[in-house]
Scaffold this motif. Structure first.
Motif, PDB file in Angstrom:
ATOM      1  N   GLY A  55       1.030  -1.427   0.090  1.00  0.00           N
ATOM      2  CA  GLY A  55       0.318   0.113  -0.446  1.00  0.00           C
ATOM      3  C   GLY A  55       0.922   0.833   0.005  1.00  0.00           C
ATOM      4  N   VAL A  56       0.688   2.131   0.732  1.00  0.00           N
ATOM      5  CA  VAL A  56       1.676   3.624   1.162  1.00  0.00           C
ATOM      6  C   VAL A  56       2.162   2.671   2.275  1.00  0.00           C
ATOM      7  CG1 VAL A  56      -0.542   4.371   0.182  1.00  0.00           C
ATOM      8  CG2 VAL A  56       0.057   4.279   3.170  1.00  0.00           C
ATOM      9  N   ASN A  57       2.849   2.250   2.122  1.00  0.00           N
ATOM     10  CA  ASN A  57       4.034   1.426   3.313  1.00  0.00           C
ATOM     11  C   ASN A  57       4.989   1.087   2.945  1.00  0.00           C
ATOM     12  OD1 ASN A  57       0.817   1.211   4.509  1.00  0.00           O
ATOM     13  ND2 ASN A  57       2.746   1.119   6.522  1.00  0.00           N
ATOM     14  N   ASP A  58       6.086   0.875   2.547  1.00  0.00           N
ATOM     15  CA  ASP A  58       7.490   0.888   2.536  1.00  0.00           C
ATOM     16  C   ASP A  58       8.393   0.317   3.942  1.00  0.00           C
ATOM     17  OD1 ASP A  58       7.351   1.634  -0.429  1.00  0.00           O
ATOM     18  OD2 ASP A  58       8.628   3.195  -0.169  1.00  0.00           O
ATOM     19  N   ILE A  59       8.177  -0.331   3.223  1.00  0.00           N
ATOM     20  CA  ILE A  59       9.093  -1.727   4.661  1.00  0.00           C
ATOM     21  C   ILE A  59      10.020  -2.054   4.740  1.00  0.00           C
ATOM     22  CG2 ILE A  59       8.475  -3.880   6.696  1.00  0.00           C
ATOM     23  CD1 ILE A  59       5.016  -3.376   5.575  1.00  0.00           C
ATOM     24  N   ILE A  60      10.999  -2.351   5.005  1.00  0.00           N
ATOM     25  CA  ILE A  60      12.105  -2.680   5.179  1.00  0.00           C
ATOM     26  C   ILE A  60      12.643  -3.139   6.225  1.00  0.00           C
ATOM     27  CG2 ILE A  60      15.011  -2.286   4.783  1.00  0.00           C
ATOM     28  CD1 ILE A  60      14.167   0.357   3.467  1.00  0.00           C
ATOM     29  N   THR A  61      14.118  -4.729   6.298  1.00  0.00           N
ATOM     30  CA  THR A  61      13.720  -5.683   7.122  1.00  0.00           C
ATOM     31  C   THR A  61      15.326  -5.453   6.824  1.00  0.00           C
ATOM     32  OG1 THR A  61      13.599  -7.272   9.252  1.00  0.00           O
ATOM     33  CG2 THR A  61      13.051  -7.384   6.601  1.00  0.00           C
ATOM     34  N   SER A  62      16.769  -6.001   7.993  1.00  0.00           N
ATOM     35  CA  SER A  62      17.916  -5.711   7.797  1.00  0.00           C
ATOM     36  C   SER A  62      18.747  -6.848   8.597  1.00  0.00           C
ATOM     37  CB  SER A  62      18.656  -5.179   6.784  1.00  0.00           C
ATOM     38  OG  SER A  62      20.056  -5.181   6.645  1.00  0.00           O
ATOM     39  N   TRP A  63      18.721  -7.677   8.288  1.00  0.00           N
ATOM     40  CA  TRP A  63      20.083  -8.910   9.329  1.00  0.00           C
ATOM     41  C   TRP A  63      21.472  -9.070   8.595  1.00  0.00           C
ATOM     42  CZ3 TRP A  63      17.462  -8.902  14.167  1.00  0.00           C
ATOM     43  CH2 TRP A  63      15.806  -8.471  13.999  1.00  0.00           C
ATOM     44  N   THR A  64      22.515  -8.919  10.004  1.00  0.00           N
ATOM     45  CA  THR A  64      23.312  -9.018   9.315  1.00  0.00           C
ATOM     46  C   THR A  64      24.110  -9.473  10.756  1.00  0.00           C
ATOM     47  OG1 THR A  64      24.036  -7.101   8.851  1.00  0.00           O
ATOM     48  CG2 THR A  64      26.104  -7.809   9.768  1.00  0.00           C
ATOM     49  N   PHE A  65      24.757 -11.548  10.483  1.00  0.00           N
ATOM     50  CA  PHE A  65      25.454 -12.143  11.089  1.00  0.00           C
ATOM     51  C   PHE A  65      26.752 -11.405  11.206  1.00  0.00           C
ATOM     52  CE2 PHE A  65      21.238 -13.525  10.035  1.00  0.00           C
ATOM     53  CZ  PHE A  65      20.480 -13.487  11.450  1.00  0.00           C
ATOM     54  N   ASP A  66      27.279 -11.403  12.288  1.00  0.00           N
ATOM     55  CA  ASP A  66      29.169 -11.008  12.442  1.00  0.00           C
ATOM     56  C   ASP A  66      29.945 -11.545  12.724  1.00  0.00           C
ATOM     57  OD1 ASP A  66      30.726  -9.023  11.054  1.00  0.00           O
ATOM     58  OD2 ASP A  66      31.462  -9.217  13.103  1.00  0.00           O
ATOM     59  N   GLN A  67      30.754 -12.083  12.564  1.00  0.00           N
ATOM     60  CA  GLN A  67      32.008 -12.351  13.467  1.00  0.00           C
ATOM     61  C   GLN A  67      33.523 -12.130  13.244  1.00  0.00           C
ATOM     62  OE1 GLN A  67      32.556 -16.976  12.272  1.00  0.00           O
ATOM     63  NE2 GLN A  67      30.713 -17.980  13.263  1.00  0.00           N
ATOM     64  N   SER A  68      33.479 -11.105  14.227  1.00  0.00           N
ATOM     65  CA  SER A  68      34.716 -10.482  14.726  1.00  0.00           C
ATOM     66  C   SER A  68      35.954 -10.522  15.373  1.00  0.00           C
ATOM     67  CB  SER A  68      34.745  -9.387  15.055  1.00  0.00           C
ATOM     68  OG  SER A  68      33.220  -8.215  14.206  1.00  0.00           O
ATOM     69  N   ARG A  69      37.011 -11.322  14.652  1.00  0.00           N
ATOM     70  CA  ARG A  69      38.505 -11.542  15.518  1.00  0.00           C
ATOM     71  C   ARG A  69      39.496 -10.505  15.535  1.00  0.00           C
ATOM     72  NH1 ARG A  69      34.780 -14.834  16.111  1.00  0.00           N
ATOM     73  NH2 ARG A  69      34.413 -16.981  15.379  1.00  0.00           N
ATOM     74  N   PHE A  70      40.279 -10.417  16.460  1.00  0.00           N
ATOM     75  CA  PHE A  70      41.093  -9.719  16.739  1.00  0.00           C
ATOM     76  C   PHE A  70      42.591 -10.113  17.261  1.00  0.00           C
ATOM     77  CE2 PHE A  70      43.119  -5.894  19.574  1.00  0.00           C
ATOM     78  CZ  PHE A  70      43.922  -5.586  18.198  1.00  0.00           C
ATOM     79  N   ASN A  71      43.610 -10.186  16.796  1.00  0.00           N
ATOM     80  CA  ASN A  71      45.009 -10.643  17.166  1.00  0.00           C
ATOM     81  C   ASN A  71      45.853  -9.436  17.065  1.00  0.00           C
ATOM     82  OD1 ASN A  71      43.659 -13.278  16.525  1.00  0.00           O
ATOM     83  ND2 ASN A  71      44.638 -12.951  14.421  1.00  0.00           N
ATOM     84  N   ASN A  72      45.812  -9.250  17.936  1.00  0.00           N
ATOM     85  CA  ASN A  72      47.181  -7.897  18.712  1.00  0.00           C
ATOM     86  C   ASN A  72      48.709  -8.653  19.706  1.00  0.00           C
ATOM     87  OD1 ASN A  72      48.144  -5.824  19.236  1.00  0.00           O
ATOM     88  ND2 ASN A  72      47.221  -6.243  21.702  1.00  0.00           N
ATOM     89  N   ILE A  73      49.554  -8.173  18.045  1.00  0.00           N
ATOM     90  CA  ILE A  73      50.663  -9.934  18.484  1.00  0.00           C
ATOM     91  C   ILE A  73      52.011  -8.853  18.887  1.00  0.00           C
ATOM     92  CG2 ILE A  73      52.449 -11.250  16.918  1.00  0.00           C
ATOM     93  CD1 ILE A  73      49.719 -11.076  14.845  1.00  0.00           C
ATOM     94  N   LYS A  74      52.638  -8.519  20.121  1.00  0.00           N
ATOM     95  CA  LYS A  74      52.965  -7.953  20.589  1.00  0.00           C
ATOM     96  C   LYS A  74      55.190  -8.696  20.222  1.00  0.00           C
ATOM     97  CE  LYS A  74      51.944  -4.934  22.339  1.00  0.00           C
ATOM     98  NZ  LYS A  74      51.687  -3.281  21.635  1.00  0.00           N
TER      99      LYS A  74
END
Length: 773
Positions: free
Chosen positions: A426-445
């Motif tokens: 109708g007059v409704n613009d409907i948006i749905t969005s989903w993000t599945f994220d895997q984050s990794r961080f390596n700190n090397i001294k």
């Protein structure tokens, strides 16, 4: 129970708004279709609410948005994304004054972008976030560690950018509940039907050389396959600057750099609604790392009156020679940093409707930063070991390890899937969005700066699910109302130390839902207004935990933001924009560098605080005639942040700003520091002249109201000039001068290094030739 009850209430309100609005709109609305607007037109296109239309403007729900186009990037010869957004009202750049390929040094040694005075800015490429949820890069000694560990200029090559959207405030749901300041969305170029190429070569001050080659085109009988390839190289020797305290010009040692970038986009259109796109963005760089400029008001020998301090105490109050000590060993030791970025993205679009896209996207991003730094091996010298009061290269070579191999590496990795579904009902613009994220961080001294410092690899992990549901309701031809709900779930951080110990931080496992309500209304073709109310939420991140907490465990950041503005055409040639933004954070994670009276040392601290921040942006544009246009903009920010239970550290705020015993600083008022380290007023003035083959742009960036306790002057004025001349149809000769009048200026202050430590670039020029074929 409280959260569930709130969700029910918000859901009922959103549903009621949707039902009633739909019923009303059936009688009043005329057909509204974004697909009818030519978003690829050469000139700027606006919708009925006077919003600039882009390929992804369907995400937006009104508000204060500015767009930098590829034509502006070409004519104003921006070489970095930071430079491209610097002149936008409400955007503030706090910069070190040198090209930086490291982000592990924290706020003090990294550039920072703020919108409406807030560093919590989200960066996206084609609508996809590029930050890492577990990285501790960018942490350090300011509330700036609330930023999302993204080096803006490393995201991608500026020559592959079609548009840059700068969204002020967090009202659009797609950008996330933690976009407190706003968002920068980079929209990349597409391959063209007709095969076209561009070569751009320039040279200038300080042995600066820039090269760019781009080529795009299509294949197949129906031109359904399109491609774009871009390659760039930028390099420079040591830069120069004018010192704000001595008024003299100096070479900024160890600021040379070299960067190379490529960008590839491949697209195949199966039909008008189905598309497959692959992109790869690559960047590698190497740059000198001077930390800071020396203090020429203090003899170098003053740096060595404090034997045993490694490093010496804080600059302004305990050791005035601190900067010169650092500069001595950094420049002699040849400190430098390397960076390497690889981003891969594949997107399948399975429907397009009313300008909205439904798609599935998979991505894999890696960012690696290496520090090649001198490391200390012996006791700090006293002034007798520095004969003549100047730094001794032989002594430094003896007491510092060389920089031929890295001392540290930091690596960010992200992989994930994003699913978006958009539908008009109708007059409704409907948006749905989903993000599945895997984050990794390596700190090397790999090497210890001091022999006692630990070495090894620390691995951190965090998974997240974020999403939203947004309903843009076209109530009438003149009115849109957009309710939305945002969902955020962050799993607990898991960390493995160099010794193999694994720790799971269960208290970092959080789930939150935030509501948003936005609206925009067009009174007529010349006058519109917008408003939004947004709840914001940002979980405690690893970058927040690298400093010592003052007032107990850190809490998640939360609050709300109100945003209102108007857009008005005063005449066919003049228009004005006004935006007011109010942020109220019941908890904000702030960070400060303070002197500890118990230990006699300066340390970095984090604390829970409250924040009430006001921001104003006012802009006026006018077309004088068919050739000359002008714009004047003003931005103002005032931050009122109060630390909770600051205790004994309040006296250090008094001491730092020379108010000890005078009761001039309100208890817990860390904003009285924060408001002094950022210029409160910013003005931009632009004149643009076009006449057939010739184009000229003159711009002025003015910072005023600066505190002389933190900056070398109360006001700075930086002027840039760009000239373009079309020698023939496809060949343009150009000339650019930055900081035309060689102003001594700074946009960053850090108490540990003192005022004037991060000078802006002195006058520099560039001459170049662009050829299209």
């Amino acid at each position: 129970m409280k959260c569930t009850k709130k969700l029910r209430i918000v859901g009922c309100i959103a549903l009621a708004l949707g039902v009633s609005a739909s019923a009303l709109a059936k009688e009043q609305i005329k057909e509204y279709n974004l697909e009818r607007i030519d978003i690829y037109a050469d000139k700027v296109v606006k919708d009925k609410f006077q919003n600039i239309v882009t390929e992804q403007s369907y995400y937006r729900t009104g508000g204060d948005v500015d767009v930098v186009t590829s034509e502006e990037i070409e004519k104003k010869h921006y070489t970095t994304i930071t430079n491209a957004v610097r002149m936008i009202p409400g955007v503030r750049v706090s910069e070190t004054g040198y090209r930086n390929n490291n982000y592990g040094g924290g706020y003090a040694y990294s550039d920072q972008i703020m919108i409406n005075g807030d560093p919590r800015v989200i960066v996206l490429v084609d609508g996809k976030r590029v930050d890492n949820t577990v990285s501790s890069m960018g942490s350090g000694t300011s509330s700036a560690n609330a930023a999302n560990n993204v080096m803006l200029d490393k995201v991608m090559d500026i020559n592959a950018i079609e548009k840059i959207e700068v969204i002020k405030g967090p009202s659009a749901s797609v950008y996330g509940a933690d976009a407190v300041g706003g968002a920068i969305n980079i929209i990349t170029k597409k391959g063209k039907v007709q095969n076209r190429g561009t070569i751009d070569i320039s040279t200038g001050s300080w042995k600066k050389h820039n090269y760019n080659l781009s080529y795009s085109g299509s294949a197949g009988k129906d031109h359904s396959f399109k491609y774009l390839v871009n390659a760039s190289r930028q390099m420079s020797g040591n830069t120069h600057y004018k010192d704000g305290q001595t008024g003299k010009n100096y070479e900024y040692g160890n600021t040379d750099y070299k960067e190379e970038s490529t960008y590839v986009k491949l697209e195949n259109d199966f039909d008008k609604n189905h598309n497959l796109t692959f992109t790869h963005s690559f960047n590698k760089g190497i740059s000198g790392y001077p930390y800071m400029a020396p203090d020429y008001t203090v003899p170098f020998k003053e740096a060595f009156k404090y034997p045993g301090h490694i490093p010496p105490q804080m600059t302004d109050f305990f050791d005035p020679g601190y900067r010169n000590t650092f500069y001595s060993y950094v420049v002699t030791g040849g400190n430098y940093h390397k960076s390497n970025t690889n981003d891969y993205d594949i997107t399948y679009t399975f429907n397009k409707e009313n300008g909205m896209e439904s798609f599935v996207r998979a991505y894999y991003n890696t960012r690696r930063y290496g520090g090649y730094e001198s490391t200390y091996t012996n006791t700090w010298p006293d002034e007798t070991k520095y004969p003549g009061g100047i730094f001794n290269p032989d002594w430094i070579a003896e007491h510092y390890r060389n920089t031929t191999s890295p001392s540290s590496w930091s690596q960010q990795k992200n992989k994930g899937v994003q699913i978006q579904f958009a539908k008009r009902v109708g007059v409704n613009d409907i948006i749905t969005s989903w993000t599945f994220d895997q984050s990794r961080f390596n700190n090397i001294k790999l090497k210890a700066w001091r022999p006692s410092d630990p070495t090894g690899t620390t691995v951190s992990k965090r998974d997240s699910i974020t999403g939203y549901v947004q309903d843009k309701i076209h109530i009438s031809d003149k009115w849109e109302l957009t309710p939305a709900l945002r969902y955020s779930h962050y799993k607990g951080i898991t960390q493995q130390t160099p010794a193999g110990k694994v720790t799971e931080y269960s208290d970092s496992n959080v789930t939150n839902i935030t509501p948003v309500l936005s609206t925009q209304y067009a009174f007529d073709d010349t006058f519109s207004t917008y408003a939004s109310w947004t709840k914001v939420f940002r979980p405690v991140k690893q970058s927040d935990t690298t400093a010592t907490p003052i007032n107990g465990p850190l809490d998640n950041e939360k609050g709300y933001i109100l945003n209102w503005g108007i857009k008005k055409d005063l005449s066919e040639k003049t228009n004005v924009n006004l935006n007011l933004n109010y942020t109220d954070m019941s908890n904000k994670i702030a960070s400060l560098s303070l002197y500890d009276p118990d230990t006699g040392e300066e340390k970095n601290y984090t604390l829970n605080a409250t924040q009430k921040k006001k921001a104003l942006n006012l802009g006026l544009t006018h077309q004088f005639d068919e050739h000359l246009t002008g714009a004047v903009n003003y931005s103002y920010v005032h931050d009122k942040t109060r630390g909770k239970n600051l205790g004994k550290y309040q006296q250090n705020i008094d001491k730092i700003f020379n108010t000890a015993g005078s009761n001039k600083v309100t208890s817990g008022a860390i904003d009285q520091i924060m408001n002094k380290i950022v210029p409160p007023n910013q003005y931009t003035v632009e004149l643009n002249y076009n006449n057939r083959q010739f184009n000229a742009n003159l711009s002025e960036l003015i910072y005023s109201g600066c505190s002389t306790e933190t900056f070398t002057d109360k006001r700075f004025m930086v002027t840039n000039l760009n000239l373009n001349y079309d020698v023939k149809k496809d060949m343009t000769l150009y000339f650019a001068v930055n900081n035309l009048f060689n102003e001594a200026y700074q946009t960053k202050y850090y108490a540990h290094t003192g005022k004037g430590a991060y000078p802006g670039l002195g006058r520099n020029f560039m001459i170049g030739l662009r050829y299209k074929f």
